[in-house]
Design an enzyme around this catalytic site. Structure first.
Site, PDB file in Angstrom:
ATOM      1  N   GLN A   1       0.696  -1.376  -0.083  1.00 45.09           N
ATOM      2  CA  GLN A   1       0.115   0.012  -0.051  1.00 45.09           C
ATOM      3  C   GLN A   1       0.714   1.259   0.111  1.00 45.09           C
ATOM      4  OE1 GLN A   1      -2.864   0.393  -0.847  1.00 45.09           O
ATOM      5  NE2 GLN A   1      -3.902  -1.619  -0.460  1.00 45.09           N
ATOM      6  N   SER A   2       1.860   1.334  -0.532  1.00 48.27           N
ATOM      7  CA  SER A   2       2.995   2.205  -0.496  1.00 48.27           C
ATOM      8  C   SER A   2       2.365   3.555  -1.062  1.00 48.27           C
ATOM      9  CB  SER A   2       4.104   2.041  -1.172  1.00 48.27           C
ATOM     10  OG  SER A   2       5.266   2.949  -1.702  1.00 48.27           O
TER      11      SER A   2
END
Ligand SMILES: Cc1ncc(COP(=O)(O)O)c(C=O)c1O
Length: 339
Positions: free
Chosen positions: A78-79
């Site tokens: 989920q960067s």
């Protein structure tokens, strides 16, 4: 402020600057301090701005000047950094590739939040196991692309190299200008720190401008004892890149606080959850459970406990990341579950 001016460096326009700076009237009233927020969640270009856009203007400017046609980077599944790097690459006509470490396992049939955006942007996404070395996965791909005649810009986690960090040296100068225009003196600046590039840039900007605000970075994952030295090293690498090697940052020039991490990275904390609700319910502003919510919980705790001198002017740098509110439940936590 000193007479130094930010140097001409390769830069590409990706976001919208300056970002807004406004007062948090109700939080100011509740805490008795003069509290402001710098909205780097509004850097653009898509709905989901954030701190990486400042770095990416310089990273992409550099990539284009050097003739790269691919950009590779790294982060968690989920960067925000990975999603924003993909966005920036698309704007600049470069091909994006990301290697994403699976800390919270994504459901391949139900991509959420940044992982969903990564696929809308059509990036080449590789999901790799937690604990593995991302470079052992990217190295063969880079070799393959280079053998085909491509030029690949390998951007580190968080975009935190000497080029990207210049974005926050400049960001600090922008914030000082805004404070000055309002006749305000910033006594304290609070933000989140992960890879350390944002904090490094702010600390470098403070020294570059000969300013005296106390900068504190709240950690979002536990780090070793050398973290501050590494951040100071990053700050100095950016100052070197700017041709300002006479300006030096030491670990004593900024503060870090690991007291609001909770159980770890991507694990929601009770204090973070409460801080997200408080800013939303009193100021209408959204923060996220992984980064800005945890930093906010630290700052609000300092203010509620009157840790700062009376009459202080305080700025919270909102670094974005609100897409995480739409991520897997393990990341979001119980923030929406109470009336
Ligand atoms: C929303 C958000 N805030 C803060 C940070 C931390 O910034 P830095 O990596 O420059 O320390 C990140 C990094 O990924 C982020 O995504």
């Amino acid at each position: 402020m000193s007479k130094r001016t930010f140097p001409e460096l390769p830069r590409t326009s990706i976001g919208f600057f300056p970002t807004p700076l406004h007062r948090l009237d109700r939080i100011s009233e509740q805490t008795g301090y003069d509290v402001w927020i710098k909205r780097d969640d509004f850097t653009g270009r898509n709905l989901y701005g954030g701190n990486k856009i400042r770095k990416l203007e310089f990273l992409m400017g550099y990539a284009l000047a050097q003739g790269y046609d691919y950009v590779i980077t790294y982060g968690a599944t989920q960067s925000n950094h990975a999603m924003q790097t993909i966005t920036a690459a698309r704007i600049c006509g470069l091909e994006p590739i990301v290697y994403l470490t699976s800390i919270v396992e994504p459901d391949p049939a139900d991509a959420r939040a940044n992982l969903l955006l990564d696929s809308i942007y059509g990036a080449e996404v590789h999901i790799i196991p937690e604990g593995s070395d991302p470079h052992s996965f990217s190295a063969p791909r880079i070799a393959e692309l280079e053998a085909q005649g491509h030029r690949v810009y390998d951007v580190p986690v968080g975009g935190s190299n000497e080029v990207g960090i210049c974005g926050y040296v400049n960001g600090y100068l922008e914030l000082l200008e805004q404070m000055k225009a309002m006749g305000k003196h910033m006594d304290y600046l609070f933000t989140t720190t992960g890879s350390g590039g944002t904090l490094a840039g702010l600390a470098a900007g403070r020294k570059f401008a000969d300013d005296d605000a106390v900068i504190t970075g709240f950690l979002v994952g536990l780090k070793d004892d050398h973290y501050k030295e590494r951040v100071a090293g990053l700050a100095n690498s950016a100052l070197d890149h700017m041709g300002a090697s006479d300006v030096r940052v030491s670990p004593d020039d900024f503060e870090t606080d690991d007291g609001y991490v909770g159980e770890g990275y991507e694990i929601p904390s009770a204090a973070g959850t409460a801080a997200i609700r408080r800013l939303a319910r009193y100021e209408g502003i959204l923060t996220d459970p992984v980064y800005s919510g945890k930093a906010l919980s630290g700052m609000l705790d300092y203010l509620d406990r009157k840790k700062l001198p009376e009459g202080s002017t305080v700025v919270f740098l909102h670094t974005g990341g609100t897409t995480a509110l739409f991520a897997e439940h393990a990341i979001v936590g119980p923030v929406g579950e109470e009336a």
